[in-house]
Motif scaffolding. Structure first.
Motif, PDB file in Angstrom:
ATOM      1  N   ARG A   1     -15.433  17.714 -89.292  1.00  0.00           N
ATOM      2  CA  ARG A   1     -16.947  16.695 -88.742  1.00  0.00           C
ATOM      3  C   ARG A   1     -16.366  15.566 -88.542  1.00  0.00           C
ATOM      4  N   VAL A   2     -14.966  14.565 -89.641  1.00  0.00           N
ATOM      5  CA  VAL A   2     -14.432  13.531 -88.884  1.00  0.00           C
ATOM      6  C   VAL A   2     -13.945  13.679 -87.421  1.00  0.00           C
ATOM      7  N   ALA A   3     -13.095  15.051 -87.451  1.00  0.00           N
ATOM      8  CA  ALA A   3     -12.387  15.385 -85.986  1.00  0.00           C
ATOM      9  C   ALA A   3     -13.833  15.179 -84.670  1.00  0.00           C
ATOM     10  N   HIS A   4     -14.696  16.169 -84.863  1.00  0.00           N
ATOM     11  CA  HIS A   4     -15.653  15.711 -83.386  1.00  0.00           C
ATOM     12  C   HIS A   4     -16.185  13.641 -83.936  1.00  0.00           C
ATOM     13  N   PHE A   5     -16.214  12.861 -84.714  1.00  0.00           N
ATOM     14  CA  PHE A   5     -16.427  12.061 -84.646  1.00  0.00           C
ATOM     15  C   PHE A   5     -15.369  11.017 -84.090  1.00  0.00           C
ATOM     16  N   THR A   6     -14.379  11.368 -83.916  1.00  0.00           N
ATOM     17  CA  THR A   6     -13.518  10.842 -83.795  1.00  0.00           C
ATOM     18  C   THR A   6     -13.431  11.415 -81.980  1.00  0.00           C
ATOM     19  N   VAL A   7     -14.415  12.064 -81.388  1.00  0.00           N
ATOM     20  CA  VAL A   7     -13.839  12.210 -80.320  1.00  0.00           C
ATOM     21  C   VAL A   7     -14.733  11.129 -79.103  1.00  0.00           C
ATOM     22  N   GLY A   8     -16.061  11.053 -79.992  1.00  0.00           N
ATOM     23  CA  GLY A   8     -16.652   9.874 -79.474  1.00  0.00           C
ATOM     24  C   GLY A   8     -16.242   8.496 -79.168  1.00  0.00           C
ATOM     25  N   PHE A   9     -14.821   8.399 -79.805  1.00  0.00           N
ATOM     26  CA  PHE A   9     -13.958   8.025 -79.695  1.00  0.00           C
ATOM     27  C   PHE A   9     -13.410   7.155 -78.266  1.00  0.00           C
ATOM     28  N   TYR A  10     -13.832   8.693 -77.279  1.00  0.00           N
ATOM     29  CA  TYR A  10     -13.119   8.432 -75.896  1.00  0.00           C
ATOM     30  C   TYR A  10     -14.177   7.422 -75.062  1.00  0.00           C
ATOM     31  N   ALA A  11     -15.372   7.421 -75.778  1.00  0.00           N
ATOM     32  CA  ALA A  11     -16.151   6.171 -75.272  1.00  0.00           C
ATOM     33  C   ALA A  11     -15.565   5.486 -75.081  1.00  0.00           C
ATOM     34  N   PHE A  12     -14.781   4.708 -75.429  1.00  0.00           N
ATOM     35  CA  PHE A  12     -13.963   3.367 -75.497  1.00  0.00           C
ATOM     36  C   PHE A  12     -13.849   2.823 -74.110  1.00  0.00           C
ATOM     37  N   PRO A  13     -12.419   4.318 -74.196  1.00  0.00           N
ATOM     38  CA  PRO A  13     -11.623   4.225 -72.774  1.00  0.00           C
ATOM     39  C   PRO A  13     -12.493   4.455 -72.119  1.00  0.00           C
ATOM     40  N   ILE A  14     -13.007   5.543 -72.019  1.00  0.00           N
ATOM     41  CA  ILE A  14     -14.715   5.888 -70.794  1.00  0.00           C
ATOM     42  C   ILE A  14     -14.522   4.608 -70.112  1.00  0.00           C
ATOM     43  N   ALA A  15     -15.137   4.116 -71.247  1.00  0.00           N
ATOM     44  CA  ALA A  15     -16.354   2.552 -70.631  1.00  0.00           C
ATOM     45  C   ALA A  15     -15.413   1.461 -70.086  1.00  0.00           C
ATOM     46  N   GLU A  16     -14.180   1.273 -70.804  1.00  0.00           N
ATOM     47  CA  GLU A  16     -12.948   0.138 -70.230  1.00  0.00           C
ATOM     48  C   GLU A  16     -12.206   0.419 -68.792  1.00  0.00           C
ATOM     49  N   TRP A  17     -12.467   1.883 -68.695  1.00  0.00           N
ATOM     50  CA  TRP A  17     -11.791   2.268 -67.072  1.00  0.00           C
ATOM     51  C   TRP A  17     -13.038   1.929 -66.401  1.00  0.00           C
ATOM     52  N   LEU A  18     -14.009   2.079 -66.777  1.00  0.00           N
ATOM     53  CA  LEU A  18     -15.852   1.869 -65.686  1.00  0.00           C
ATOM     54  C   LEU A  18     -15.524  -0.032 -65.311  1.00  0.00           C
ATOM     55  N   VAL A  19     -15.521  -0.489 -66.053  1.00  0.00           N
ATOM     56  CA  VAL A  19     -15.659  -2.151 -65.858  1.00  0.00           C
ATOM     57  C   VAL A  19     -14.252  -2.272 -65.402  1.00  0.00           C
ATOM     58  N   ARG A  20     -13.128  -1.954 -65.896  1.00  0.00           N
ATOM     59  CA  ARG A  20     -12.307  -2.523 -64.919  1.00  0.00           C
ATOM     60  C   ARG A  20     -11.624  -2.492 -64.302  1.00  0.00           C
ATOM     61  N   ARG A  21     -11.815  -1.053 -63.803  1.00  0.00           N
ATOM     62  CA  ARG A  21     -11.981  -0.551 -62.354  1.00  0.00           C
ATOM     63  C   ARG A  21     -13.266  -1.119 -61.772  1.00  0.00           C
ATOM     64  N   GLY A  22     -14.041  -1.791 -61.499  1.00  0.00           N
ATOM     65  CA  GLY A  22     -14.712  -2.875 -61.142  1.00  0.00           C
ATOM     66  C   GLY A  22     -15.905  -2.090 -61.001  1.00  0.00           C
ATOM     67  N   GLU A  23     -16.826  -0.067 -61.649  1.00  0.00           N
ATOM     68  CA  GLU A  23     -17.181   0.456 -61.098  1.00  0.00           C
ATOM     69  C   GLU A  23     -19.102  -0.282 -61.348  1.00  0.00           C
ATOM     70  N   CYS A  24     -18.747  -1.257 -62.608  1.00  0.00           N
ATOM     71  CA  CYS A  24     -19.973  -1.097 -63.029  1.00  0.00           C
ATOM     72  C   CYS A  24     -19.939  -2.314 -64.148  1.00  0.00           C
ATOM     73  N   LYS A  25     -21.005  -2.743 -64.408  1.00  0.00           N
ATOM     74  CA  LYS A  25     -20.574  -3.165 -65.678  1.00  0.00           C
ATOM     75  C   LYS A  25     -20.822  -3.114 -67.019  1.00  0.00           C
ATOM     76  N   PRO A  26     -20.257  -4.071 -68.180  1.00  0.00           N
ATOM     77  CA  PRO A  26     -20.055  -2.960 -69.465  1.00  0.00           C
ATOM     78  C   PRO A  26     -21.491  -2.383 -69.902  1.00  0.00           C
ATOM     79  N   ASN A  27     -22.304  -2.970 -70.153  1.00  0.00           N
ATOM     80  CA  ASN A  27     -23.672  -2.533 -70.479  1.00  0.00           C
ATOM     81  C   ASN A  27     -23.904  -1.421 -69.340  1.00  0.00           C
ATOM     82  N   LEU A  28     -23.454  -1.307 -68.271  1.00  0.00           N
ATOM     83  CA  LEU A  28     -24.423   0.342 -67.793  1.00  0.00           C
ATOM     84  C   LEU A  28     -23.268   1.831 -68.194  1.00  0.00           C
ATOM     85  N   ALA A  29     -21.735   0.781 -68.019  1.00  0.00           N
ATOM     86  CA  ALA A  29     -20.435   1.064 -68.304  1.00  0.00           C
ATOM     87  C   ALA A  29     -20.799   2.792 -70.167  1.00  0.00           C
ATOM     88  N   ALA A  30     -21.060   1.328 -70.682  1.00  0.00           N
ATOM     89  CA  ALA A  30     -21.832   1.944 -72.229  1.00  0.00           C
ATOM     90  C   ALA A  30     -22.952   3.026 -72.569  1.00  0.00           C
TER      91      ALA A  30
END
Length: 201
Positions: free
Chosen positions: A100-129
């Motif tokens: 369960r803890v390991a699966h919880f850390t899978v969710g941590f990848y939401a951070f770099p996904i959102a970061e990549w989208l915003v820094r690349r200019g693909e969308c705004k932070p809310n939509l990226a999240a």
């Protein structure tokens, strides 16, 4: 996080490589280890080869490192058999909750996904999240399907250990919930730290 050393991603990569090699020696079930480390290797190589073109924030690398290490540990012992009694005792459960803890850390990848989208200019932070959250939920569902397929194909003890349900009929649903909660946690950090704010980095 300016207080962290600039070479932090390299340090994390070195630590992970050492842990990966050490835990690749005599795993409990070699066939399960091979199946479990495939996504670990793919993610690590992807980060390594894309590093010259795009560097995530230090926070993103730390979060991704958590899953890489946790999944590597789980691959060595099998998730149901990781020595995790101290944590299980805290929760007052006989079930090994490492998965369960390991699966919880899978969710941590939401951070770099959102970061990549915003820094690349693909969308705004809310939509990226929102996209990052739904991406993690999709990955969570897809991985449960892969576990099911592998368990059927491999069969026997190896299939049971890879599935890791430990007799819980709602294991897949709880794993997906853990992934989702991890993503919500990571996205909370995303809006607190704001890696897309050039004035803070």
């Amino acid at each position: 996080m300016k207080f962290l050393p600039p070479a932090l991603p390299h340090y994390l990569a070195l630590i992970f490589s050492i842990v990966f090699i050490a835990l690749g020696i005599n795993p409990v079930f070699r066939e399960v280890w091979v199946a479990e480390v495939i996504p670990v290797i793919i993610i690590f190589l992807f980060l390594m080869f894309t590093y010259p073109k795009f560097q995530f924030s230090h926070t993103a690398y730390i979060l991704m490192f958590c899953w890489l290490i946790g999944h590597t540990v789980g691959a060595h012992y099998t998730f149901a058999n990781v020595p995790f009694d101290w944590f299980n005792s805290l929760l007052g459960t006989e079930r090994n909750m490492f998965d369960r803890v390991a699966h919880f850390t899978v969710g941590f990848y939401a951070f770099p996904i959102a970061e990549w989208l915003v820094r690349r200019g693909e969308c705004k932070p809310n939509l990226a999240a929102f996209f990052a959250l739904f991406a993690i939920m999709a990955v969570a569902a897809g991985y449960e399907i892969i576990e099911w397929w592998y368990a059927i194909i491999a069969g026997g003890e190896a299939g049971i250990e890879f599935l890791g349900s430990q007799g819980d009929i709602w294991d897949a649903q709880k794993d997906m919930l853990a992934d989702t909660l991890g993503a919500v946690f990571a996205l909370g950090l995303f809006f607190i730290i704001k890696p897309f704010d050039t004035n803070k980095n």
